[in-house]
Design a protein around this motif. Structure first.
Motif, mmCIF file in Angstrom:
data_model
loop_
_atom_site.group_PDB
_atom_site.id
_atom_site.type_symbol
_atom_site.label_atom_id
_atom_site.label_comp_id
_atom_site.label_asym_id
_atom_site.label_seq_id
_atom_site.Cartn_x
_atom_site.Cartn_y
_atom_site.Cartn_z
ATOM 1 N N PRO A 1 0.841 -1.192 0.000
ATOM 2 C CA PRO A 1 0.000 0.000 0.000
ATOM 3 C C PRO A 1 0.883 1.253 0.000
ATOM 4 C CG PRO A 1 0.144 -0.901 2.214
ATOM 5 C CD PRO A 1 0.817 -1.902 1.291
ATOM 6 N N GLY A 2 0.354 2.320 -0.524
ATOM 7 C CA GLY A 2 1.107 3.577 -0.504
ATOM 8 C C GLY A 2 2.182 3.643 -1.572
ATOM 9 N N THR A 3 2.233 2.644 -2.429
ATOM 10 C CA THR A 3 3.157 2.716 -3.574
ATOM 11 C C THR A 3 2.310 2.772 -4.839
ATOM 12 O OG1 THR A 3 3.255 0.351 -4.103
ATOM 13 C CG2 THR A 3 4.723 1.134 -2.352
ATOM 14 N N ALA A 4 2.980 3.005 -5.970
ATOM 15 C CA ALA A 4 2.266 2.983 -7.246
ATOM 16 C C ALA A 4 2.363 1.615 -7.902
ATOM 17 C CB ALA A 4 2.832 4.062 -8.164
ATOM 18 N N LEU A 5 2.901 0.637 -7.191
ATOM 19 C CA LEU A 5 3.028 -0.718 -7.749
ATOM 20 C C LEU A 5 1.639 -1.283 -7.989
ATOM 21 C CD1 LEU A 5 5.875 -1.780 -5.313
ATOM 22 C CD2 LEU A 5 6.140 -1.433 -7.791
ATOM 23 N N GLY B 1 11.846 -5.548 2.109
ATOM 24 C CA GLY B 1 12.980 -4.810 2.637
ATOM 25 C C GLY B 1 12.943 -3.328 2.301
ATOM 26 N N PHE B 2 12.443 -2.986 1.100
ATOM 27 C CA PHE B 2 12.472 -1.573 0.708
ATOM 28 C C PHE B 2 11.621 -0.725 1.638
ATOM 29 C CE2 PHE B 2 8.689 -2.889 -1.744
ATOM 30 C CZ PHE B 2 7.828 -1.828 -1.503
ATOM 31 N N GLN B 3 10.615 -1.359 2.296
ATOM 32 C CA GLN B 3 9.718 -0.602 3.158
ATOM 33 C C GLN B 3 10.454 -0.022 4.376
ATOM 34 O OE1 GLN B 3 6.891 -3.936 3.317
ATOM 35 N NE2 GLN B 3 5.350 -2.708 2.249
ATOM 36 N N ARG B 4 11.552 -0.644 4.790
ATOM 37 C CA ARG B 4 12.358 -0.113 5.896
ATOM 38 C C ARG B 4 13.038 1.187 5.514
ATOM 39 N NH1 ARG B 4 16.846 -2.388 6.844
ATOM 40 N NH2 ARG B 4 17.033 -1.659 8.985
ATOM 41 N N HIS B 5 13.212 1.410 4.219
ATOM 42 C CA HIS B 5 13.959 2.574 3.782
ATOM 43 C C HIS B 5 13.062 3.736 3.367
ATOM 44 C CE1 HIS B 5 18.147 1.210 3.963
ATOM 45 N NE2 HIS B 5 17.689 0.005 3.670
ATOM 46 N N GLY B 6 11.755 3.519 3.440
ATOM 47 C CA GLY B 6 10.839 4.601 3.079
ATOM 48 C C GLY B 6 10.994 5.065 1.642
ATOM 49 N N VAL B 7 11.323 4.135 0.748
ATOM 50 C CA VAL B 7 11.488 4.507 -0.659
ATOM 51 C C VAL B 7 10.393 3.851 -1.489
ATOM 52 C CG1 VAL B 7 13.970 4.884 -0.511
ATOM 53 C CG2 VAL B 7 13.092 2.576 -0.998
ATOM 54 N N THR B 8 10.174 4.361 -2.702
ATOM 55 C CA THR B 8 9.117 3.798 -3.547
ATOM 56 C C THR B 8 9.709 3.300 -4.863
ATOM 57 O OG1 THR B 8 8.682 6.001 -4.415
ATOM 58 C CG2 THR B 8 7.299 5.260 -2.598
ATOM 59 N N LEU C 1 6.710 -6.941 -9.229
ATOM 60 C CA LEU C 1 5.625 -5.968 -9.136
ATOM 61 C C LEU C 1 6.121 -4.707 -9.829
ATOM 62 C CD1 LEU C 1 4.742 -6.426 -5.329
ATOM 63 C CD2 LEU C 1 3.710 -7.597 -7.304
ATOM 64 N N ALA C 2 5.259 -4.066 -10.598
ATOM 65 C CA ALA C 2 5.702 -2.878 -11.317
ATOM 66 C C ALA C 2 4.605 -1.829 -11.338
ATOM 67 C CB ALA C 2 6.098 -3.243 -12.751
ATOM 68 N N THR C 3 5.014 -0.597 -11.509
ATOM 69 C CA THR C 3 4.041 0.483 -11.647
ATOM 70 C C THR C 3 3.476 0.473 -13.072
ATOM 71 O OG1 THR C 3 5.678 2.071 -12.425
ATOM 72 C CG2 THR C 3 5.376 1.906 -10.035
ATOM 73 N N THR C 4 2.306 1.063 -13.216
ATOM 74 C CA THR C 4 1.689 1.190 -14.541
ATOM 75 C C THR C 4 2.597 1.985 -15.470
ATOM 76 O OG1 THR C 4 -0.479 1.086 -13.528
ATOM 77 C CG2 THR C 4 -0.384 1.998 -15.745
#
Lengths: 451, 451
Positions: free
Chosen positions: B115-119, B271-278, B298-301
């Protein structure tokens, strides 16, 4: 309808036909979840929930005869394979950095199928694409070159490297600057020319052209039944000169057996054996695990020596005990059920049946194939041999509507591709012919209503 | 002992130790069959025949605590997964060109974890290597560039394209001319410097250098726990500046979650969620099917739009119903058994236990990690922080001889890599500490006799 849709034979094209509200909703959900690169087959895509022998079954219990998917080569959910998978998955599923017997037994069994060659080692991958990718890495290290020669409508896989030599992906996927295409050996369109001589000359010209551009040839890669080129198995032996040419030039000959392998040709385990050639690398895929993701390659000691010095090879899932157990069960079953001979027998019934239809259906320009692999080239005019793509698409969709699943291939998208599981019965072959007969008639009148 | 053997941490080196006649014969048979590119682990390679929970079992019934193989993340042969595999393998094992529900459910479940990502989309592959290869293809199409930035001891896979940006494969596997390495963020060796600032600056410099050579940047690819670089999770958040830099430069940020994914960090699923990156793309692998070959991304549109227009995507085995059923069972089990919280709890017991050993063992220079992932950096001298590779190898092999399986990583090959299944119990963590304690003592005296 986009160019890309047009480029995939028999792709579902959104909006072209009314698929009904349930299917439409499922497609919409799928597009949202899986994104824009996935494709479905048929004008009316199929929702499949069960497989059994040569049959695929939809949620309403409707049965479709699957004469297209050569992964389930022993029939869908063959108990010998599913029980091998279950037993091994419950016992151990781990990797090649520990010793285990199953992978060694599999290697011995596979290498025993290639007597008289120098093929001495098995390496395992998860997919045919990975196998061709690894073969290409090995060829580069062995030859010091990067040049690749393939046929003009070849498909060898989807990795970054392999997609660069898979022209059937379409013009929007770039070929590599180090890739040369040669015309596929189309006997039906050769006008009586000596195909062996022509194919040899074309490969020699490609080698010369690579060199003229400062590119050292690494490999000639062919599927010996030329599946995506249109199923072109004849005349057996025509590959010999081309293989000699690439090997003389210091490149490797890689036989891509993802399609012809595991007995499909009805005479041997491998397609290259029909041509009396000796590959440096043989890549394996689709039918290898009857659905379990397992693939790999056989290579000569000479091809592998340098690669083994430079690069260690570890593929987490490939060679795991479960995949090896599945692959062993496949080899056992092919032998126990006599499927190579059976493929020859029922494949002939299919080809004879189609040849018989040709007397009544002008659209059938050519019937060809080997073992359980049949190509039916559909033309708008027998004299000019002009590909009839639209007609072919109508036939494919009509047959799907009447319960027989197949697809098409070739540059002109006009060759019916009949590639049933090896266990197809004579009765089922009769059903294919019957449904094809009806579809050829219906397609002539532009018919593609659903039943 | 060849350079290549030296380059693989903890590889079996022929002739270095007496492995006994049975094992020697099996290794010889294996070398003959699988060729020179395969490697085994440990001075005395293991023959494994059964797996159960955190245990691997040899033909004599000897049990080894497996704290290394993160594929069997729920424990070897977890019944929830094996029974899902059996049930589905007996019902249907087919591909993504038909509609089926399982893949859609899997996509929904996976996308709900970000959630909170554009994936927005899931694409499936057979292996993590295929996932990174596909991500790289997508990044090239999206950006029009080829440039890749990775850390100096990164491993992202073995395909032709991905091996070119996997420097941990060693100097004999060429990096691509379009690849730039940045120093891994080694907090223990940073001398108090601001790692976030340094890592950002290094990535910016790599972007500039790519451009100076006429290469457009396509992607920054990192494993957010930097596993093969030596397990470098801290400080959380340090990736932010580098991710901003690559995205500002028009490149994609690809988070390789093959190692940290599926709850291993004990705080999040990824793991990326620990770094607050998208990330623009997240690649998935090893633990995804608890042993079944399934991986994906998983990828963004936005990342996928252009690729979807240019290239259709079909991977024969990937997304097959059996692999999807296994992956769903894995997600269910992680949730039902509360494994993310459990990983945090038992991982802390492990780290605290090692930290406690550090008071008695001078060789322990640093203990770090996150969730069920622990790195123990072994040094010959705490003041100079000098890597002690030989000592580390002795510890790994001594522990194997005493029934605990782990390995090492990092450029200096001196970081113990403790990566147990998420289900490891507190008692089992205690056994790891006890066996490590003994091995650290024994290794000090150069001891590596077998028990």
């Amino acid at each position: 309808m986009t160019t890309t849709d047009l480029n995939m034979v028999n792709a579902y094209i959104p909006g072209r036909a009314d698929v009904g509200p349930l299917t439409a909703a499922m497609i919409e959900r799928r597009d949202a979840l899986l994104g824009p690169a996935y494709r479905l087959m048929y004008e009316h895509p199929l929702h499949i929930v069960r497989g059994e022998g040569a049959w695929l079954i939809d949620p309403d219990g409707r049965r479709y005869l699957d004469v297209y998917n050569n992964v389930a080569s022993l029939g869908h959910c063959h108990p010998a394979v599913t029980e091998a998978i279950c037993a091994q998955a419950r016992t151990l599923a781990t990797n090649t950095r520990y010793l285990h017997d199953t992978i060694l037994e599999l290697a011995e069994r596979l290498l025993a199928t290639v007597p008289g060659t120098a093929l001495a080692h098995l390496m395992l991958t998860c997919s045919g694409s990975e196998a061709n990718d690894l073969a290409y890495r090995i060829a580069q290290v062995r030859t010091g070159g990067t040049g690749v020669i393939v046929t003009d409508t070849a498909y060898h896989g989807f990795t970054d490297a392999v997609s660069k030599f898979s022209p059937s992906l379409g013009a929007s996927v770039d070929l590599g600057a180090h890739v040369r295409l040669v015309p596929a050996p189309r006997l039906y369109h050769a006008g009586g020319a000596d195909l062996a001589e022509r194919f040899t000359r074309d490969v020699e010209a490609a080698i010369a052209d690579l060199r003229r551009h400062g590119i050292r040839p690494a490999a000639l890669i062919v599927d010996s039944v030329f599946t995506s080129d249109g199923i072109l198995p004849e005349p057996a032996g025509f590959l010999k000169g081309a293989v000699d040419a690439i090997q003389r030039a210091g490149g490797l000959f890689i036989a891509d057996e993802v399609q012809p392998g595991f007995g499909r040709t009805g005479a041997h385990m491998w397609g290259f054996q029909r041509h009396g050639v000796t590959p440096d690398i043989v890549t394996l895929g689709k039918p290898m695990g009857n659905g379990q993701p397992v693939a790999g390659l056989l290579a000569t000691t000479d091809a592998l020596a340098e690669f083994g010095k430079n690069s260690r090879y570890f593929n987490t899932f490939a060679g795991n005990t479960v995949s090896c157990a599945a692959a062993l069960a496949v080899l056992d079953t092919i032998e126990r059920e006599g499927l190579v001979r059976h493929a020859a027998k029922v494949g002939k019934i299919l080809r004879d049946g189609v040849a018989d239809l040709a007397s009544r259906h002008e659209a059938i320009g050519d019937v060809r194939g080997v073992g359980m692999f049949v190509g039916v080239e559909l033309v708008s005019d027998r004299a000019s041999r002009t590909p009839d793509r639209e007609f072919t698409t109508r036939v494919v969709n009509r047959m799907r509507d009447n319960g027989v699943l197949l697809s098409a291939c070739a540059m002109g998208h006009n060759v019916l591709k009949i590639r049933p599981p090896l266990i197809l019965s004579a009765d089922q072959a009769g059903m294919v012919i019957e449904v094809l007969d009806e579809a050829l008639t219906a397609a002539r009148s532009g018919h593609r209503n659903r039943h």
